[in-house]
Scaffold this motif. Structure first.
Motif, PDB file in Angstrom:
ATOM      1  N   GLY A 532      21.314  37.015 -47.406  1.00  0.00           N
ATOM      2  CA  GLY A 532      21.738  38.376 -47.728  1.00  0.00           C
ATOM      3  C   GLY A 532      20.659  39.194 -48.387  1.00  0.00           C
ATOM      4  O   GLY A 532      20.938  40.185 -49.057  1.00  0.00           O
ATOM      5  N   GLY A 533      19.424  38.797 -48.197  1.00  0.00           N
ATOM      6  CA  GLY A 533      18.354  39.488 -48.890  1.00  0.00           C
ATOM      7  C   GLY A 533      18.103  40.889 -48.370  1.00  0.00           C
ATOM      8  O   GLY A 533      17.751  41.781 -49.130  1.00  0.00           O
ATOM      9  N   ILE A 534      18.310  41.067 -47.051  1.00  0.00           N
ATOM     10  CA  ILE A 534      17.975  42.366 -46.463  1.00  0.00           C
ATOM     11  C   ILE A 534      18.826  43.451 -47.108  1.00  0.00           C
ATOM     12  O   ILE A 534      18.323  44.509 -47.511  1.00  0.00           O
ATOM     13  CB  ILE A 534      18.215  42.337 -44.936  1.00  0.00           C
ATOM     14  CG1 ILE A 534      17.414  41.212 -44.298  1.00  0.00           C
ATOM     15  CG2 ILE A 534      17.879  43.663 -44.323  1.00  0.00           C
ATOM     16  CD1 ILE A 534      15.938  41.453 -44.268  1.00  0.00           C
ATOM     17  N   LYS A 535      20.096  43.168 -47.225  1.00  0.00           N
ATOM     18  CA  LYS A 535      20.990  44.169 -47.797  1.00  0.00           C
ATOM     19  C   LYS A 535      20.549  44.534 -49.209  1.00  0.00           C
ATOM     20  O   LYS A 535      20.506  45.709 -49.576  1.00  0.00           O
ATOM     21  CB  LYS A 535      22.413  43.582 -47.820  1.00  0.00           C
ATOM     22  CG  LYS A 535      23.469  44.589 -48.162  1.00  0.00           C
ATOM     23  CD  LYS A 535      24.820  44.146 -47.616  1.00  0.00           C
ATOM     24  CE  LYS A 535      25.893  45.122 -48.043  1.00  0.00           C
ATOM     25  NZ  LYS A 535      25.965  45.261 -49.502  1.00  0.00           N
ATOM     26  N   LYS A 536      20.220  43.528 -49.990  1.00  0.00           N
ATOM     27  CA  LYS A 536      19.847  43.807 -51.383  1.00  0.00           C
ATOM     28  C   LYS A 536      18.549  44.603 -51.451  1.00  0.00           C
ATOM     29  O   LYS A 536      18.372  45.466 -52.314  1.00  0.00           O
ATOM     30  CB  LYS A 536      19.681  42.503 -52.146  1.00  0.00           C
ATOM     31  CG  LYS A 536      20.972  41.749 -52.229  1.00  0.00           C
ATOM     32  CD  LYS A 536      20.873  40.556 -53.150  1.00  0.00           C
ATOM     33  CE  LYS A 536      22.148  39.719 -52.971  1.00  0.00           C
ATOM     34  NZ  LYS A 536      22.099  38.474 -53.651  1.00  0.00           N
ATOM     35  N   LEU A 537      17.652  44.304 -50.536  1.00  0.00           N
ATOM     36  CA  LEU A 537      16.396  45.041 -50.553  1.00  0.00           C
ATOM     37  C   LEU A 537      16.632  46.501 -50.170  1.00  0.00           C
ATOM     38  O   LEU A 537      16.012  47.406 -50.728  1.00  0.00           O
ATOM     39  CB  LEU A 537      15.396  44.397 -49.583  1.00  0.00           C
ATOM     40  CG  LEU A 537      14.854  43.035 -50.035  1.00  0.00           C
ATOM     41  CD1 LEU A 537      14.077  42.378 -48.930  1.00  0.00           C
ATOM     42  CD2 LEU A 537      13.963  43.220 -51.252  1.00  0.00           C
ATOM     43  N   VAL A 538      17.536  46.705 -49.232  1.00  0.00           N
ATOM     44  CA  VAL A 538      17.836  48.090 -48.852  1.00  0.00           C
ATOM     45  C   VAL A 538      18.417  48.837 -50.040  1.00  0.00           C
ATOM     46  O   VAL A 538      18.122  50.009 -50.257  1.00  0.00           O
ATOM     47  CB  VAL A 538      18.803  48.110 -47.637  1.00  0.00           C
ATOM     48  CG1 VAL A 538      19.342  49.495 -47.405  1.00  0.00           C
ATOM     49  CG2 VAL A 538      18.097  47.619 -46.395  1.00  0.00           C
ATOM     50  N   GLU A 539      19.221  48.115 -50.825  1.00  0.00           N
ATOM     51  CA  GLU A 539      19.799  48.768 -52.001  1.00  0.00           C
ATOM     52  C   GLU A 539      18.743  49.242 -52.970  1.00  0.00           C
ATOM     53  O   GLU A 539      18.948  50.214 -53.699  1.00  0.00           O
ATOM     54  CB  GLU A 539      20.740  47.798 -52.726  1.00  0.00           C
ATOM     55  CG  GLU A 539      22.132  47.788 -52.151  1.00  0.00           C
ATOM     56  CD  GLU A 539      22.912  46.601 -52.664  1.00  0.00           C
ATOM     57  OE1 GLU A 539      22.577  46.108 -53.773  1.00  0.00           O
ATOM     58  OE2 GLU A 539      23.835  46.163 -51.966  1.00  0.00           O
ATOM     59  N   LEU A 540      17.607  48.535 -52.989  1.00  0.00           N
ATOM     60  CA  LEU A 540      16.549  48.973 -53.898  1.00  0.00           C
ATOM     61  C   LEU A 540      16.035  50.353 -53.536  1.00  0.00           C
ATOM     62  O   LEU A 540      15.455  51.055 -54.359  1.00  0.00           O
ATOM     63  CB  LEU A 540      15.377  47.983 -53.859  1.00  0.00           C
ATOM     64  CG  LEU A 540      15.578  46.632 -54.545  1.00  0.00           C
ATOM     65  CD1 LEU A 540      14.341  45.793 -54.382  1.00  0.00           C
ATOM     66  CD2 LEU A 540      15.845  46.823 -56.019  1.00  0.00           C
ATOM     67  N   LEU A 541      16.233  50.718 -52.262  1.00  0.00           N
ATOM     68  CA  LEU A 541      15.713  52.010 -51.842  1.00  0.00           C
ATOM     69  C   LEU A 541      16.565  53.167 -52.358  1.00  0.00           C
ATOM     70  O   LEU A 541      16.127  54.309 -52.359  1.00  0.00           O
ATOM     71  CB  LEU A 541      15.669  52.080 -50.312  1.00  0.00           C
ATOM     72  CG  LEU A 541      14.724  51.102 -49.620  1.00  0.00           C
ATOM     73  CD1 LEU A 541      14.910  51.204 -48.115  1.00  0.00           C
ATOM     74  CD2 LEU A 541      13.299  51.427 -49.970  1.00  0.00           C
ATOM     75  N   GLU A 542      17.794  52.820 -52.740  1.00  0.00           N
ATOM     76  CA  GLU A 542      18.662  53.894 -53.208  1.00  0.00           C
ATOM     77  C   GLU A 542      18.256  54.284 -54.603  1.00  0.00           C
ATOM     78  O   GLU A 542      18.441  53.551 -55.546  1.00  0.00           O
ATOM     79  CB  GLU A 542      20.106  53.411 -53.217  1.00  0.00           C
ATOM     80  CG  GLU A 542      20.667  53.187 -51.846  1.00  0.00           C
ATOM     81  CD  GLU A 542      21.976  52.411 -51.946  1.00  0.00           C
ATOM     82  OE1 GLU A 542      22.557  52.391 -53.049  1.00  0.00           O
ATOM     83  OE2 GLU A 542      22.397  51.820 -50.946  1.00  0.00           O
ATOM     84  N   SER A 543      17.699  55.440 -54.724  1.00  0.00           N
ATOM     85  CA  SER A 543      17.266  55.855 -56.047  1.00  0.00           C
ATOM     86  C   SER A 543      18.432  56.489 -56.787  1.00  0.00           C
ATOM     87  O   SER A 543      19.360  57.009 -56.204  1.00  0.00           O
ATOM     88  CB  SER A 543      16.122  56.843 -55.940  1.00  0.00           C
ATOM     89  OG  SER A 543      16.616  58.052 -55.407  1.00  0.00           O
ATOM     90  N   ILE A 544      18.348  56.409 -58.099  1.00  0.00           N
ATOM     91  CA  ILE A 544      19.447  56.926 -58.915  1.00  0.00           C
ATOM     92  C   ILE A 544      19.457  58.437 -58.903  1.00  0.00           C
ATOM     93  O   ILE A 544      20.479  59.079 -58.787  1.00  0.00           O
ATOM     94  CB  ILE A 544      19.322  56.395 -60.359  1.00  0.00           C
ATOM     95  CG1 ILE A 544      19.251  54.872 -60.319  1.00  0.00           C
ATOM     96  CG2 ILE A 544      20.489  56.875 -61.188  1.00  0.00           C
ATOM     97  CD1 ILE A 544      18.944  54.264 -61.640  1.00  0.00           C
TER      98      ILE A 544
END
Lengths: 614, 194
Positions: A532-544
């Motif tokens: 499930g790493g891909i999903k978590k990495l994509v989440e990093l792209l979501e900036s606050i």
């Protein structure tokens, strides 16, 4: 002594009865060592020296009675020693040019008396008494091939009886065994310097390698062929005017993923021809093997994990003949700067360890086995899944005992990382970063000391400081191919993906950057996806801050995520996963940012995702 | 003794101004907490403050800080006037650093914690004191102190930039700025973010 005499000494073929020792440097050095041993015996081990042999050592001597002096009864042509055994018999008897000696004490005296003739005397003695141990201690201690239980039996006896006699016997046996080892070691040194390549050996190795070559996935090489089908009567395939120079044959080796290699085998070693000319006659006419001997290896291009270990062993045997310990310490590359780009021999790699320390027959290899363009293959610059790093790194075999200073530094710090509480661990980890982590010796030292496992275990704890410290190190050393594979093998990727859930932003960034480094080979990318790493990495792209202003911290987080995604996106299935996780719009959003250091990985990832073969 | 509402308001206002870390409502909570603690404490200080023991318990339960040496030091730092008792001002200000301190403030705080005798330097002996229980697994053939001494040397090598054999504040500050992990190098003296 018995073993050394049986194996290492060079005997002539038995003409009638027993053979004789050839006169060679090896034998001479063996004899000298034995003489020295015997001479010093009575001074070093006086008790053992008085021990009386079971049977006398008997041989025809060239000494005559005049050389004997004090301590001996001289009676015309016969000499007897005054020292006598328990049975009243003299321990040394010389009669009619036959010498009988029954103790080490007498032996050493004799050698001292003999002076310049001692070499001949020793030779005669050993020729006449092929297995001296049998005569000294008795038939049960004879030299046997294979397991030698005599010492064990003797030990049991000593324990049971513990009388002086048995103890002395034990000591003598041990001393003789020691002498054996010493002799074998020194003789090995001599022998290995003389080994030369011969046609039979080359033919054997070529046939062996041919079994492992062919089309298909599970072969090592594509093909391995001689250049000529005709074999002369001496086994060589090189034309006679080249045989004069010592050349044996020529090979064309086609590995799976690079250009063919042209090899010359000669008695001096095996060489790679340099520039290839179209006209084959050029190759032969201008090959100049240099006079000094170089060690080299063929780079092996393995692309199948299964055969990795087998091949290592086989090739290490293959190159047994090629590694000349004598001159290997020089890194001389004698590239013949012959004009017109004629072929010239170029030694590919050289050995690293010190020469002449061939303590074991297994040759110390530090030949580097690298995939040919490992650095460029992995380069994140290339797109398209085909230029993947597919090669499996073969482990470099360390030889000798020269460990780098970094090794000891790492060893020392490893102690605190492994056995300290979080405070000590953090200090040690910070200190470890000061070691030159970009240097390969250091990286491999960390792996070899078992530190890598500890670092990965630290990731599994809940201590944020330890995790951070550990990741900082792992990020640096995962630049090394071997370390990457090791991290993946040890389950490091799963843990790093888990860390992506941590509330600490710095930790997430470090984890993503490390994943970016490790995920440079197929298996690692698969692991990341499977956990499930891909999903978590994509989440990093979501900036606050979703606004148009990009905060520095968010940019940093997104950059690390993008780096990791870039590495992962080389696999087709990962491209799909990124798309499914909604990564594309997020990536696109970051295109508006003006910081170049995030733009590069973002664009790279988008390029990868766009280049899917479908 | 309970304060009057007006007194309370004045107190809160002044504290909010002096402490840069908390807003008004937060200060109020802290003051309330303080009052509870004072009530718990023995009547030595007649309602003005509370002493070491209560302080240690509070920090222990609230922040999970267990090391006695460290807690002692933290108390001494809180207790600016060194009278053995923590007043409300000291309380609020001290907590400000612990919970919301900037990096600079935290560096100062930690340095003062580790500088056991307060002479402005962290010496080898002080480091040894703090690290002496930090090696959990030792090899049998090694003297127990050797390992700690080596660790002290490693730490010194990493952080002693002026090479005088001890860590001055400048050394410590520089080291922490270079590597944030070293802030609590000699023991946890800040609350855990958990």
């Amino acid at each position: 002594m018995g073993v050394a005499l049986a194996r290492a000494a060079q005997w002539t073929a038995a003409g009638s009865g027993t053979g004789t020792l050839e006169i060679t440097p090896l034998n001479e050095s063996l004899l000298n060592q034995i003489i020295k041993f015997a001479e010093d015996f009575s001074t070093k081990h006086p008790q053992e020296a008085a021990f009386v042999f079971r049977e006398p050592l008997e041989w025809k001597t060239q000494l005559d009675s005049s050389v004997f002096g004090e301590g001996y009864d001289i009676n015309e042509a016969t000499v007897q020693s005054e020292a006598r055994g328990k049975d009243g018999q003299p321990l040394l008897v010389l009669s009619a040019s036959t010498l009988r000696v029954r103790s080490f004490d007498q032996l050493s005296r004799l050698l001292r008396i003999a002076m310049e003739k001692k070499l001949k005397e020793a030779q005669a003695c050993l020729e006449a008494n092929r297995d001296p141990i049998v005569k000294i201690l008795g038939p049960e201690y004879g030299t046997v091939e294979g397991e030698d239980m005599s010492i064990l039996h003797l030990f049991d006896k000593v324990k049971k009886e513990s009388d002086l006699e048995t103890e002395l016997k034990m000591k003598i046996v041990l001393l003789l065994h020691q002498l054996d080892l010493q002799l074998l070691n020194s003789s090995l040194k001599q022998i290995s310097q003389d080994v030369r390549l011969n046609p039979a050996a080359v033919n054997n190795e070529v046939n062996l390698l041919k079994n492992f070559s062919g089309q298909g996935e599970d072969t090592v090489l594509e093909s391995l062929e001689y250049t000529s089908d005709y074999m002369f009567s001496n086994g060589c395939r090189a034309p006679p005017w080249r045989q004069v120079h010592g050349e044996i044959c020529y090979l064309v080796i086609k590995p799976h993923d690079t250009d063919p290699l042209y090899i010359t085998c000669s008695t001096a070693g095996v060489f790679l021809n340099g520039v290839i000319q179209k006209a084959t006659r050029d190759i032969h006419s201008t090959v100049h093997p240099s006079k000094t001997i170089h060690a080299w290896t063929v780079r092996s291009f393995l692309n199948h994990n299964m055969l990795k270990n087998i091949l290592e062993k086989i090739i290490s045997v293959f190159f047994f003949f090629l590694n000349k310990p004598k001159s290997s310490s020089e890194k001389a590359s004698k590239k013949d700067s012959e004009e017109e780009g004629k072929s010239s021999t170029v030694p590919l790699t050289t050995k690293k360890t010190a020469s002449g320390k061939s303590k074991t027959v297994k040759i110390q290899q530090t030949s580097k086995w690298y995939g040919k363009t490992s650095s460029s293959l992995e380069d994140v610059g290339e797109s398209s899944s085909e230029t993947d790093e597919d090669e499996q790194p073969v482990h470099r075999q360390e030889g000798g005992t020269d460990l780098s200073p970094e090794y000891w530094g790492v060893q020392k710090l490893a102690k605190y990382v492994k056995g300290g509480d979080p405070t000590a661990t953090v200090i040690a980890l910070c200190s470890m970063r000061d070691l030159n982590l970009s240097q390969e010796t250091c990286q491999l030292a960390i792996k070899d000391t078992g530190c890598l496992e500890v670092l990965i275990n630290l990731l599994d704890t809940e201590e944020i400081k330890c995790q951070t410290g550990s990741l900082k190190i792992l990020k640096e050393i995962s630049q090394n191919v071997l370390i990457r594979h090791a991290i993946a093998d040890l389950g490091g990727l799963e843990i790093m993906v888990k860390i992506l859930d941590s509330p600490d932003t710095d930790l997430k960034c470090l984890a993503a950057e490390t994943i970016a480094n490790v995920a440079r080979f197929k298996r690692a990318r698969k692991t990341v996806r499977q956990h499930g790493g891909i999903k978590k990495l994509v989440e990093l792209l979501e900036s606050i801050s979703a606004g148009s202003s990009y905060q520095a911290k968010d940019t940093e987080t997104a950059r690390c995520g993008a780096l990791a995604l870039w590495s992962c996106s080389k696999s087709t299935k990962n491209k799909k996963a990124i798309r499914k996780a909604g990564g594309i719009p997020l990536l696109a959003r970051w295109l508006k940012c003006s910081h170049t250091n995030i733009l590069i990985p973002i664009v790279g990832t988008l390029q990868e995702c766009a280049s899917e073969v479908s | 003794a309970a304060m009057s509402r007006k007194g309370m308001k004045l107190l809160v206002d002044s504290l909010t101004r002096s402490s840069k870390h908390f807003n008004k409502s937060e200060v109020e909570c802290l003051v309330n907490l303080f009052d509870t603690l004072v009530a718990k404490a023995s009547s030595d200080f007649a309602g003005v403050g509370f002493n070491r023991i209560v302080f240690r318990d509070t920090l222990h339960s609230a922040f999970g800080m267990t090391d006695d040496v460290v807690l002692d030091r933290v108390f001494s730092i809180f207790d600016r006037d060194n009278d053995g008792c923590i007043t409300v001002m000291e309380w609020v200000e001290g907590l400000g650093v612990l919970l919301r301190g900037t990096l600079d403030e935290k560096i100062k705080h930690c340095f003062r914690v580790y500088d056991l005798n307060g002479d402005g330097y962290i010496s080898r002996e002080e480091m040894f004191q703090m690290l002496k229980n930090s090696l959990l697994i030792q090899s049998a053939d090694e003297e127990p102190d050797e390992g700690i001494k080596d660790l002290v040397e490693i730490a010194l090598k990493k952080m002693d930039h002026d090479h005088d054999g001890k860590l001055s504040f400048m050394d410590f500050e520089k080291a922490v700025r270079d590597e944030n992990l070293l802030l609590e190098a000699f023991g946890p003296c800040l609350p855990d973010i958990k």
